[in-house]
Design a protein around this motif. Sequence first.
Motif, short mmCIF file in Angstrom:
data_model
loop_
_atom_site.label_atom_id
_atom_site.label_comp_id
_atom_site.label_asym_id
_atom_site.label_seq_id
_atom_site.Cartn_x
_atom_site.Cartn_y
_atom_site.Cartn_z
N ASP A 162 0.86 -1.17 0.00
CA ASP A 162 0.00 0.00 0.00
C ASP A 162 0.90 1.23 0.00
OD1 ASP A 162 -1.56 2.15 0.63
OD2 ASP A 162 -2.89 1.01 1.96
N ARG A 163 0.85 2.02 -1.07
CA ARG A 163 1.79 3.13 -1.24
C ARG A 163 1.59 4.19 -0.16
NH1 ARG A 163 5.80 1.85 -4.48
NH2 ARG A 163 5.10 0.39 -6.06
N GLU A 164 0.33 4.37 0.23
CA GLU A 164 0.05 5.45 1.17
C GLU A 164 0.61 5.18 2.55
OE1 GLU A 164 -4.02 7.36 1.71
OE2 GLU A 164 -3.95 6.84 -0.45
N SER A 165 0.26 3.99 3.08
CA SER A 165 0.69 3.70 4.44
C SER A 165 2.02 2.97 4.48
CB SER A 165 -0.37 2.86 5.14
OG SER A 165 -0.49 1.61 4.46
N MET A 166 2.53 2.64 3.31
CA MET A 166 3.78 1.88 3.20
C MET A 166 3.69 0.58 3.99
SD MET A 166 5.58 3.28 1.05
CE MET A 166 7.16 2.44 1.22
N ARG A 167 2.52 -0.07 3.88
CA ARG A 167 2.37 -1.36 4.58
C ARG A 167 2.18 -2.45 3.54
NH1 ARG A 167 -2.16 -0.26 9.04
NH2 ARG A 167 -0.91 0.85 10.58
N ARG A 168 2.58 -3.65 3.94
CA ARG A 168 2.28 -4.80 3.09
C ARG A 168 0.82 -5.18 3.29
NH1 ARG A 168 7.29 -7.71 2.16
NH2 ARG A 168 8.89 -6.35 2.98
N VAL A 169 0.14 -5.45 2.18
CA VAL A 169 -1.24 -5.90 2.26
C VAL A 169 -1.30 -7.28 1.62
CG1 VAL A 169 -3.62 -5.43 1.58
CG2 VAL A 169 -2.08 -3.54 2.11
N ARG A 214 -1.75 -0.18 18.43
CA ARG A 214 -1.48 -0.09 16.99
C ARG A 214 -1.12 -1.44 16.40
NH1 ARG A 214 0.42 4.49 18.77
NH2 ARG A 214 2.50 3.67 19.14
N GLN A 223 -3.27 -3.65 13.64
CA GLN A 223 -2.76 -4.11 12.36
C GLN A 223 -2.80 -5.63 12.24
OE1 GLN A 223 1.14 -2.73 11.36
NE2 GLN A 223 0.88 -3.26 9.20
#
Lengths: 328, 563, 381
Positions: C99-106, C340, C344
């Motif tokens: 996810d580019r916005e949160s820089m998280r792996r989805v 948090r 997640q």
Amino acid sequence: MLPFLARRLLYAVPTLFAVSVIAFVIIQLPPGDYLTTLMADWAAQGGAVESGMVEAMRERYGLDQPIYVQYFKWMSGILLQGDFGMSFEYGRPVSELIWSRLGFSFLLAFLTLLFAWAIAVPIGILSAVRQYSVADYIATFIAFVFLALPNFVLALGMMYVMSAYFGQSVGGLFSAEYVDAPWSLARLWDFLKHVWLPVFAIGTGSLAALIRIMRANLLDELRKPYVTTARAKGLDEFRLLMRYPVRIALNPLISALGWILPAAVSMEILVSVVMSLPTTGPLLLRALLAQDMYLAGSLILLISVLTIIGTLISDILLALTDPRIRLQ
Amino acid sequence: MTRPQPPLLAVRNLQTFFPTRHGTFRAVDDVSFTLERGRTLAIVGESGSGKSVTARSILQIVDHPGRIEGGAIELAREDGTVTDLAKLDPRGREIRAIRGKEIAMIFQEPMSSLSPVHRVGDQIGEAVRLHRKVTRREERDRVLELLRQVEIPDPETAIDRYTFEFSGGMRQRVMIAMALACDPRVLIADEPTTALDVTTQAEILDLIRRLQDSHGMAVIFITHDMGVVAEIADEVLVMFRGKVRESGPVDAIFHAPQDGYTRDLIGSVVKLEQKAGARVRPALPPADQPPLLKVENMSLTFGNGKTAVDDVSLTLREGETLGIVGESGSGKTTMGRCLLRIYDPQQGRAEFRRADGRVEDVLSAGRHGLKSIRREMRMIFQDPVGSLSPRKTVGEIIAEPLKLAGIRGRACEEEVCHLMEQVGLPPAWRERYPHAFSGGQRQRIGIARAISVKPRLIIADEATSALDVSLRSQMLDLMMKLQDEMGLSYIFISHDMSVIRYMCDRVAVMYRGRIVETGETGQVIGAPQAPYTRALLSAIPNPDPRNPRLRARFRHVPEAALA
Amino acid sequence: MTDTSSPIDTAPRDPGAAELAVAGQWTLFWLRFRRHKLAVVSLVVVAALYLVAAFAQFIAPSDPNQTNARFTYAPPQAVQLFHEGRFAPHVDGLAMTVDRESMRRVFAPAPEKPVFIEFLAPSAPYRLLGFFTVETKLFGIAGARPGDSLFLFGADRLGRDIFSRVVHGAQISLSIGLVGVFLSLVLGVAIGGISGFFGGTVDVLIQRLIELLRSIPTIPLWMGLAAAIPVGWPPLKTYFFITLIVSLIGWTALAREVRGKFLSMRNEDFVTAARLDGMSEIGIIFVHLVPSFTSHIIATLTLAIPTMILAETALSFLGIGLQPPIISWGTLLQEAQNIRAVAQAPWLLFTPAAAIVLAVLALNFLGDGLRDAADPHGAIS
């Protein structure tokens, strides 16, 4: 009543003394004395330490003297001047840091007990009067699950559910705008909106235990011959239940305060850490992790002393409600 | 009764059942009786006969899960109306208006039947409050009046006390005051004197009779004690396993019983009213032979300052049975335990003549001496449940003293079988655990354990008081048979004068730790010398309605009986 | 106890009584226990849990410490039993996007890339129970290809398999209960015995000490003691010290129980009878007293295990008990310490929590059943 009170107060004295010794031992446990830690800390921050000040503090806490002198100095400081020593992490006297947090801690413990009692008594009564009914099985099962669920896990779980499904961020005892505000109706309302969650999370274990005790005691009392006597008088079932067996089954519940209170205080600490409440829990944890021993020791001492006082009050309450204890 | 009037209370074909896992338990099965105004009906039976459930059925206060299955309970009122109590809802308003107001009840255990946390005045006052509109002031006045009626000293103070501050007799008076609160027309008394000493029992029976006369009440008196029945009843109902075996006027029941069970019951009571019949017993040794046991000035004071045994002196001859009689708290049990050094008396001597003729002081014996003395001097306990380890088989229990005496293996096994036969138990049962035995059988096991090492003296502490009356004489006969076979001597401790009379050659009367009188049993019973003995003997109900004893009772230190 | 039956009735009082009559204490105990269905089920659950702990290496499909950055916070993969109509247990593979916005792996399930599960799968050699060398696991990925993953309960921050970690955590968490209870037993029986044996002043002092320990809130006390453990200590030493701290409170309940039983049994008539029979005090203790309350002690011990487990969990969770890399249910929960992380990856919280609740619940039910069965006057039928 008076001799009972005197005896009970007298018993509390050695207990209080022992608690103070335990707290002092905990302060002494980490290697090195307080001043070396303090100086190392100051040196690490690049601050220069005046040699005169070190000497003054060494004198103040009797650090170069035998251990019992140190204990005596520490204790007399607390008792005579309300001086609990210095917190090196905060660089302030311990006494400035702890009181408001202690207040919130015990307010929470008190609210928790109220909550646990208010729920446990009716459920316990229902469970006993309708033994082996569906309601009894449900109450019993929920009580067991609550006993098995660590309070901090419950707190985390509730916080997760609140934020994931209700979009509410929870934690703390006040919203940001009320943290430092003076007390007002609005602030009280805000407090109540926050406090139910920790109270619930802290209270479930005690609640479950109280339900079990109430149920077991009431079942015992319901089989006593005086119930038949009261029935033979012509008393109706509900008034009979409330006036005799329930009244008597409440006594062990009052004496249960003696250990429910320490348990509630323990749970309060854990839940407070998870929910970052402004109570002793997070402060104690941080102090222990940073080996800020005067702060930690003082907290442990005060928490224990207040708990012992609470137990004392429960004993007195019990004597007031049960003539057998008062008069024999 | 000239005009045709229905009886005050008529019970017809009453059935009260308890559903259990294994089917229905018929606690009361087809019971009928009538109760007339001002009369006393005694319902008598052994434990489990359903007498108490019958009484509770009348007020619909049978314990869960019991319930009235059939029959009628008709209560007739002065205005001619009749109510069938069996038809009323047990939780309803109508039955509650009858409980405590028209029919009141008192119970066996005055301590547990009263609330420990409410003041006496409050509990009696509640009975007034429930059925009458009264002010606080009127209520208190009424309670004081009731306390006066039941002769509680200093009612003004007593009214604000708690039950645990009273003695057993006083508590029962409080119960009676509570029952009288609304001047009921029927009083149901469920074993009201069973938990009390005989002198206190006599006081309470007296009180109930006087109140009955002054209030014109009818009384249903539940008891297992035939003596009490003979003293107080007009009519008698004999119950056995839920059924009525016989009913009728008291005189007919005692003097012309029709039913076999009634005859046995009366028989076993009457049998205990005299000395045991002729026995083949070895002649007692000549009087000049030194005694088997000579106790001198034995005293024991407990840590709390209470002197339980106070300067007791006794002698016991070889082959003799010495009875120790006294009421609860007289120190008789403690005295018996002192002789075996379960307690250590502070003063005195107890000289025991051993089998080889040596005389040893039990009270100062060392560890080894004591161990060997305890092989010749054994004990039988009161409680047949608590005195047998639930975790050992009967064989192991009886074998234990044998093993400790060094008898092992086959010899031990054979001896156990022999002992079981001797006390009338099939040896095949030695693999069983105590829980599989009835009370009487357990007491036999206790006896087998006591005689296993061929003792010469047995101290029997209330050995028959936990048993029903029909079993008592059997147990006593067994003990006497063993005495004759083995040449035993007994010290037989009991509160029950009839078993003492049946069994003992001589008797010592204990009162507040002291021995107040000693003598030949017949002599002491026939012509008691000490005032306390006279009071005790005259307080024992006589199981013969033609010759009641209590009405001409000798009252010794009444304040002690009241205290 | 009065007699309801006629004199010396030789017939057994009800059918089946003949067997009951010769049933010993432990048989009766078992018969009474068996009536509590829930307790019997709990016994099975507890036994299963301890078996899992003992054979953790065999049951866990992967090394609990093996990290895999690709699978940070990978979600649980549900097991499906059938694949294209055939019985073939498998999980869906994971498709990962960033996810580019949160820089998280989805992660999303990829049914087109099934990962098949093989039972008794071969593995790298490991030591089981300390001395067997085994090269088989209970289950594993059949024909593993790069990118295949099997996270039944999800993965943590470092991509470690939560299932394997919970299974391994059982070793520490469940054993700390047993070891702690054992220490409590030793302390409790010794101190309770001393209290009952000497009586008088010693008894009073010990009782006061117990009251004192019970009136202090345990968590702050434990925290104070646990915080004194030097950070550099080896894991085993820390483990024993934590166990010691936890049992420091546990013994008080046991000591009370032992003393109370001692005092009440001492005055039972059958004990007096044994004394009159000439049995020595030691003999009485071991022949009569100890067997009489063993069943009670076992019940009390069973009920003490869960409190130990919970105590360890609490301390480790706070970060002052056991420390990573030791794996216990408490240290696993440390990963879920802030909201948090929980938000997640909720499985970080719920998987170890479920394990704890299951174990504690089963032990509590078991203990309750044992306690009821230990009452010698309880009904049998």
